[in-house]
Design a protein around this motif. Structure first.
Motif, PDB file in Angstrom:
ATOM      1  N   UNK A  72      -4.108   4.453   2.787  1.00 47.94           N
ATOM      2  CA  UNK A  72      -2.982   3.802   2.129  1.00 47.94           C
ATOM      3  C   UNK A  72      -3.063   2.291   2.186  1.00 47.94           C
ATOM      4  N   UNK A  73      -3.569   1.765   3.294  1.00 47.05           N
ATOM      5  CA  UNK A  73      -3.733   0.316   3.463  1.00 47.05           C
ATOM      6  C   UNK A  73      -4.691  -0.231   2.414  1.00 47.05           C
ATOM      7  N   UNK A  74      -5.837   0.423   2.244  1.00 48.64           N
ATOM      8  CA  UNK A  74      -6.829  -0.032   1.274  1.00 48.64           C
ATOM      9  C   UNK A  74      -6.313   0.131  -0.154  1.00 48.64           C
ATOM     10  N   UNK A  75      -5.704   1.274  -0.446  1.00 46.00           N
ATOM     11  CA  UNK A  75      -5.187   1.536  -1.796  1.00 46.00           C
ATOM     12  C   UNK A  75      -4.120   0.508  -2.170  1.00 46.00           C
ATOM     13  N   UNK A  92      -4.623  -5.904  -8.437  1.00 47.11           N
ATOM     14  CA  UNK A  92      -4.681  -5.447  -9.815  1.00 47.11           C
ATOM     15  C   UNK A  92      -5.632  -4.311 -10.095  1.00 47.11           C
ATOM     16  N   UNK A  93      -6.033  -3.562  -9.058  1.00 46.45           N
ATOM     17  CA  UNK A  93      -6.929  -2.417  -9.247  1.00 46.45           C
ATOM     18  C   UNK A  93      -6.213  -1.151  -8.784  1.00 46.45           C
ATOM     19  N   UNK A  94      -5.954  -0.257  -9.710  1.00 46.96           N
ATOM     20  CA  UNK A  94      -5.325   1.007  -9.351  1.00 46.96           C
ATOM     21  C   UNK A  94      -6.349   1.894  -8.645  1.00 46.96           C
ATOM     22  N   UNK A  95      -5.988   2.425  -7.500  1.00 48.49           N
ATOM     23  CA  UNK A  95      -6.882   3.284  -6.729  1.00 48.49           C
ATOM     24  C   UNK A  95      -6.075   4.427  -6.139  1.00 48.49           C
ATOM     25  N   UNK A  96      -6.779   5.471  -5.695  1.00 45.95           N
ATOM     26  CA  UNK A  96      -6.101   6.678  -5.226  1.00 45.95           C
ATOM     27  C   UNK A  96      -7.004   7.489  -4.318  1.00 45.95           C
ATOM     28  N   UNK A  97      -6.361   8.465  -3.642  1.00 44.27           N
ATOM     29  CA  UNK A  97      -7.089   9.510  -2.931  1.00 44.27           C
ATOM     30  C   UNK A  97      -7.444  10.604  -3.935  1.00 44.27           C
ATOM     31  N   UNK A  98      -8.506  11.361  -3.647  1.00 42.99           N
ATOM     32  CA  UNK A  98      -8.883  12.491  -4.494  1.00 42.99           C
ATOM     33  C   UNK A  98      -9.011  13.730  -3.620  1.00 42.99           C
ATOM     34  N   UNK A  99      -8.315  14.781  -3.993  1.00 40.01           N
ATOM     35  CA  UNK A  99      -8.316  16.014  -3.217  1.00 40.01           C
ATOM     36  C   UNK A  99      -9.737  16.529  -3.034  1.00 40.01           C
ATOM     37  N   UNK A 100     -10.112  16.768  -1.786  1.00 46.84           N
ATOM     38  CA  UNK A 100     -11.426  17.330  -1.496  1.00 46.84           C
ATOM     39  C   UNK A 100     -12.565  16.332  -1.499  1.00 46.84           C
ATOM     40  N   UNK A 101     -12.268  15.039  -1.756  1.00 51.99           N
ATOM     41  CA  UNK A 101     -13.313  14.012  -1.783  1.00 51.99           C
ATOM     42  C   UNK A 101     -12.900  12.846  -0.889  1.00 51.99           C
ATOM     43  N   UNK A 110       2.505   4.288  12.907  1.00 60.26           N
ATOM     44  CA  UNK A 110       3.500   4.646  13.918  1.00 60.26           C
ATOM     45  C   UNK A 110       4.571   5.591  13.384  1.00 60.26           C
ATOM     46  N   UNK A 111       4.342   6.142  12.185  1.00 58.85           N
ATOM     47  CA  UNK A 111       5.251   7.153  11.647  1.00 58.85           C
ATOM     48  C   UNK A 111       6.540   6.592  11.092  1.00 58.85           C
ATOM     49  N   UNK A 112       6.570   5.290  10.808  1.00 51.63           N
ATOM     50  CA  UNK A 112       7.760   4.655  10.271  1.00 51.63           C
ATOM     51  C   UNK A 112       7.625   4.493   8.765  1.00 51.63           C
ATOM     52  N   UNK A 113       8.741   4.229   8.117  1.00 44.42           N
ATOM     53  CA  UNK A 113       8.707   3.987   6.676  1.00 44.42           C
ATOM     54  C   UNK A 113       7.875   2.736   6.402  1.00 44.42           C
ATOM     55  N   UNK A 114       7.044   2.821   5.367  1.00 43.46           N
ATOM     56  CA  UNK A 114       6.247   1.660   5.000  1.00 43.46           C
ATOM     57  C   UNK A 114       6.093   1.635   3.487  1.00 43.46           C
ATOM     58  N   UNK A 115       5.491   0.555   2.999  1.00 47.00           N
ATOM     59  CA  UNK A 115       5.287   0.404   1.556  1.00 47.00           C
ATOM     60  C   UNK A 115       3.940   0.946   1.114  1.00 47.00           C
ATOM     61  N   UNK A 116       3.235   1.664   1.973  1.00 42.94           N
ATOM     62  CA  UNK A 116       1.926   2.186   1.611  1.00 42.94           C
ATOM     63  C   UNK A 116       2.027   3.503   0.865  1.00 42.94           C
ATOM     64  N   UNK A 117       1.052   3.772  -0.015  1.00 41.16           N
ATOM     65  CA  UNK A 117       1.040   5.086  -0.702  1.00 41.16           C
ATOM     66  C   UNK A 117       0.681   6.201   0.262  1.00 41.16           C
TER      67      UNK A 117
END
Length: 223
Positions: A111-114, A121-130, A216-223
């Motif tokens: 989430x930090x990197x994304x 300005x670069x949209x990025x994401x996780x990919x299931x299984x990759x 730390x399991x708190x609310x954050x602005x990360x995806x």
């Protein structure tokens, strides 16, 4: 001081390229020192000279052309490439103070990197299984722009992530990156978003509070 506070984490930014074996030895020593309570946690941002690294799941057939030194990394994952133009983030944190949740640690790094890529300005994401960080390449297909690989010893973390700013993408052809043959590798430079390492570091560290909150399991602005 709360373990979630960024003041408990040392930030190290290396301008020179650090040989991979040297970085590995430094990480191992720091990991031990953190575990003994003798050193602060550390986020280390750096680059390596060209090297192929083998994770614990690396398959011999995925090393196609060992044109560079090959080093057993001790982290999870398979083969990956590190070299000039790729920014590395080694993250050494004490999960005994941060929830003892390895899966959440990995998700927080992703989430930090994304989020940082999104900020520039670069949209990025996780990919299931990759494993890794994915984006849309110039041809419209999915391609990998970042790699994730971690190790946890006695609840203290090692290794972390890499992001392709402007590496020589031909260097990735000596391996099957992370064991994934059907997708390519891209970079910010290839996407027309060139960024100096110093600028990447600033964007990443602007999100440090969000990363620690997520860890730390708190609310954050990360995806």
């Amino acid at each position: 001081m709360s373990p979630a506070s960024p003041e408990t984490v040392e930030i190290r930014r290396s301008a020179n390229r650090i040989p991979y074996r040297e970085a590995l030895a430094t990480m191992a020593a720091r990991n031990d020192a953190i575990g003994r309570g003798e050193a602060k946690e550390l986020v280390w941002l750096l680059e390596h000279p060209p090297v192929y690294t083998a994770g614990t799941s690396a398959a011999a057939g995925e090393l196609l052309d060992p044109r560079f030194e090959v080093v057993e990394a001790g982290r999870g994952g398979r083969y990956t490439y590190h070299g000039p133009g790729q920014r590395i983030g080694y993250v050494m944190l004490d999960l005994r103070e941060r929830g003892r949740d390895v899966r959440r640690f990995v998700q927080a790094i992703e989430g930090w990197v994304i989020a940082t890529l999104g900020d520039i300005g670069v949209e990025a994401w996780r990919a299931e299984g990759r494993i890794g960080i994915w984006t849309k390449d110039v041809d419209g297909r999915e391609a990998k722009i970042g790699a994730i690989g971690v190790r946890v010893r006695r609840w203290v973390t090692m290794h972390g992530f890499s992001v392709n700013l402007a590496p020589d993408l031909a260097h990735f052809t000596g391996i099957v990156p992370c064991g994934i043959e059907e997708f390519g590798v891209t970079s910010l430079a290839k996407l027309g978003k060139p960024l100096a390492p110093e600028s990447w570091d600033e964007a990443l560290l602007a999100r440090l509070d969000d990363f620690l909150a997520a860890l730390n399991g708190k609310m954050s602005a990360l995806p």
